[in-house]
Design an enzyme around this catalytic site. Structure first.
Site, PDB file in Angstrom:
ATOM      1  CB  THR A 289      20.470 -15.672   4.610  1.00 57.70           C
ATOM      2  OG1 THR A 289      21.360 -14.638   3.976  1.00 57.70           O
ATOM      3  CG2 THR A 289      20.456 -17.124   4.109  1.00 57.70           C
TER       4      THR A 289
ATOM      5  N   GLY B 153      25.094 -13.544   6.763  1.00 61.06           N
ATOM      6  CA  GLY B 153      26.463 -13.119   6.414  1.00 61.06           C
ATOM      7  C   GLY B 153      27.884 -13.749   7.079  1.00 61.06           C
TER       8      GLY B 153
END
Length: 571
Positions: free
Chosen positions: A380, A463
């Site tokens: 991300t 995560g």
């Protein structure tokens, strides 16, 4: 595991402080360890995981754009420059502070599963979990829709202007940064077998090396179509038709109809008060309220007295995480299919009941989620931007695992996310796979207000590390008195092994594993082991942090993650 030089240097710096009293102290100033100073600026600030993206955000604001314009421009560039973490094949969540209304606004830009794919199809294939790569975990990408929704409400510059820097870099090229090159090289052997990946994301079958120029003319073409035709050019035009044909030809289920039907939604952020600070997250299908549950539990302990890096600090943090994550696995899901009891999960009474389950002497080995009676009622990017008018944007965007599914439609220059891996293949579970459903989501932006005014826009990507990281940053700032950069540079813990909402793991029965970054005193490690924690060292699962704080003297303070390639800068 091999670490790139920048991460090895960071690990060595912490290792050198391991014998010092906690918190690890800078050898010159005696202050808590920091890799650099905080960044101060009188007008505007941007903090992203790539220096060029940070500069793009500043350029947009200097030319009259809002923080939302700047965030969109930087996010588009990050999809090109850091495809290991994000891109227009993924989803996006954001929290925006609007200085005109003095309110926070949340946007859930997560996409849904293909309507033609069913739970029965997975069962027919004999699958117990959704695979991490290929066509099966692909869901509708929500990022482009989120850009246009945010822009419609808060943008000032034309979208074509916002996308122009990314288009230019995609055509002319840019040098690949060190940490990104490291993770890119790890993804290539895994994803090259999927159609379109090798052709569009490698150089003769290998990842680009550090400093090597990278171009993506296909992505430039796609972004130009979006700039000229708006969101519908992506969801209803030739791009969507190419996507439809690609998945039909490669055993997939995502269709033109799935793309055309997509819409994200504005949502109200939710909060808890932690020692006078209102901490805001977005409600499920994301995991943000896990951070709020942890803070509610921890508020009952005097962490300041125990001190950063003490056995008590790390033990309590870990136990609170176990308790929150048990509920995360059981109760977080798409609100269109299941009503998560958010208010009850965040109530003081419930936090008090959960807090009583913690022993100061012994680590929990098993944790049960709340019962229905009690509640009756992972890769991300994170970035944040603040403009001269006081607008602040907390934005997170992801392709999920690694570089995503590996599915890269020809000529489009992006990879689809594999977010559907987060569904459970179990009938009756709140997060069970269903057609047209949003999966449980890990990416979460955060925001903090104090006395009704903006105080901090921040996030920690990574995560299941994200709620743990959010809480650690806030403890460092509020309980342990660190500054904004110190709070991010301080060593972190990552607890692994909690029951997983995606069904890939069995229920925790052994207490899980506590991974500690270098920099914690060895006497703390020994004491944690005496309490029953399984303690290990691990490279890299500690997330990526960016933050902007309102300077009480005017302007902003910025900080950037030293474990990444990023930069905080302002003007």
């Amino acid at each position: 595991m091999h670490l790139p030089p920048v991460l090895r240097t960071f690990a060595l710096a912490f290792a050198l402080t391991a014998a010092l009293p906690a918190p690890a102290a800078d050898r010159i100033t005696g202050s808590p360890f920091a890799t650099r100073s905080e960044v101060y600026a009188p007008h505007a600030m941007a903090a992203t995981s790539h220096p060029l993206a940070t500069q793009i955000a500043l350029d947009v604001m200097k030319s009259g754009g809002s923080a939302v314009d700047a965030a969109i421009a930087a996010n588009a560039a990050l999809g090109l420059m850091e495809p290991t973490g994000n891109g227009i094949g993924g989803d996006l969540f954001a929290i925006v502070w609007d200085p005109k209304t003095k309110k926070l606004y949340g946007y859930n830009g997560s996409g849904r599963s293909p309507k033609s794919l069913t739970l029965a199809e997975f069962q027919r294939r004999g699958l117990k979990d959704i695979p991490p790569h290929g066509p099966l975990p692909v869901t509708v990408p929500g990022t482009v829709d989120a850009w246009f929704a945010l822009h419609e409400r808060f943008g000032r510059k034309p979208m074509a202007d916002n996308l122009a820097p990314a288009i230019r870099y995609a055509r002319e090229g840019h040098p690949v940064h060190e940490t990104i090159a490291h993770y890119w090289a790890r993804s290539v052997p895994v994803l090259s077998k999927w159609p379109g990946f090798r052709e569009q994301f490698t150089i003769d079958g290998r990842a680009p090396r550090t400093g090597e120029m990278w171009k993506n003319p296909n992505l430039a073409d796609t972004l130009e179509k979006i700039a000229q035709g708006g969101r519908d050019a992506f969801y209803k035009g030739d791009i969507a038709r190419t996507i439809d044909a690609y998945f039909k030809a490669n055993g997939g289920f995502l269709s033109y109809e799935d793309m055309a039907a997509h819409r994200g939604e504005w949502v109200a952020p939710v909060s808890v008060n932690y020692r006078g600070y209102d901490v805001w997250e977005l409600p499920p299908n994301g995991q943000g309220i896990a951070a709020l549950q942890m803070l509610n539990i921890l508020e009952g302990f005097d962490l300041k007295r125990y001190g950063f890096g003490s056995p008590e600090h790390l033990h309590l943090l870990t136990e609170a995480k176990k308790l929150a994550f048990a509920d995360r696995a059981r109760w977080y899901a798409d609100p269109d299919f299941f009503r998560t009891p958010v208010a009850k999960l965040l109530s003081d009474d419930y936090a008090a009941r959960r807090r009583k389950l913690i022993s100061m002497e012994r680590a929990l080995r098993e944790v049960q989620p709340a019962t229905p009676e009690e509640l009756d009622e992972g890769d991300t990017i994170y970035m944040t931007v603040a403009d001269p008018d006081g607008m602040m944007v907390s934005l997170i965007q992801s392709n999920y695992r690694g570089m995503g599914s590996g599915m890269a439609p020809p000529g489009l220059g992006f990879i689809f996310q594999d977010r559907g891996e987060q569904f459970v293949l179990k009938e009756g579970h709140p997060n069970a796979f269903a057609p047209g459903k949003r999966p449980f989501h890990t990416i979460i932006p955060a925001f903090v207000t104090k006395d009704g005014k903006p105080w901090l826009s921040f996030g920690v990507m990574g995560g299941a590390m994200q709620p743990q990281g959010h809480v650690q940053i806030l403890l460092n700032l509020i309980d342990f008195g660190m500054n904004l950069q110190e709070a991010g540079d301080a060593p972190r813990l990552h607890h692994d092994g909690s029951t997983d909402p995606a069904g890939q793991a069995v229920a925790m029965s052994d207490g899980g594993v506590l991974e500690l970054e270098s920099g914690f005193p060895y006497q703390t490690v020994r004491e944690l082991m005496r309490k029953g924690h399984t303690v290990k060292f691990a490279d890299g699962p500690y997330g990526g942090y960016q933050a902007i704080m309102v300077n009480p003297h005017g302007g902003y303070i910025g900080a950037s993650e030293s474990r990444k390639d990023g930069q905080a800068a302002g003007y």
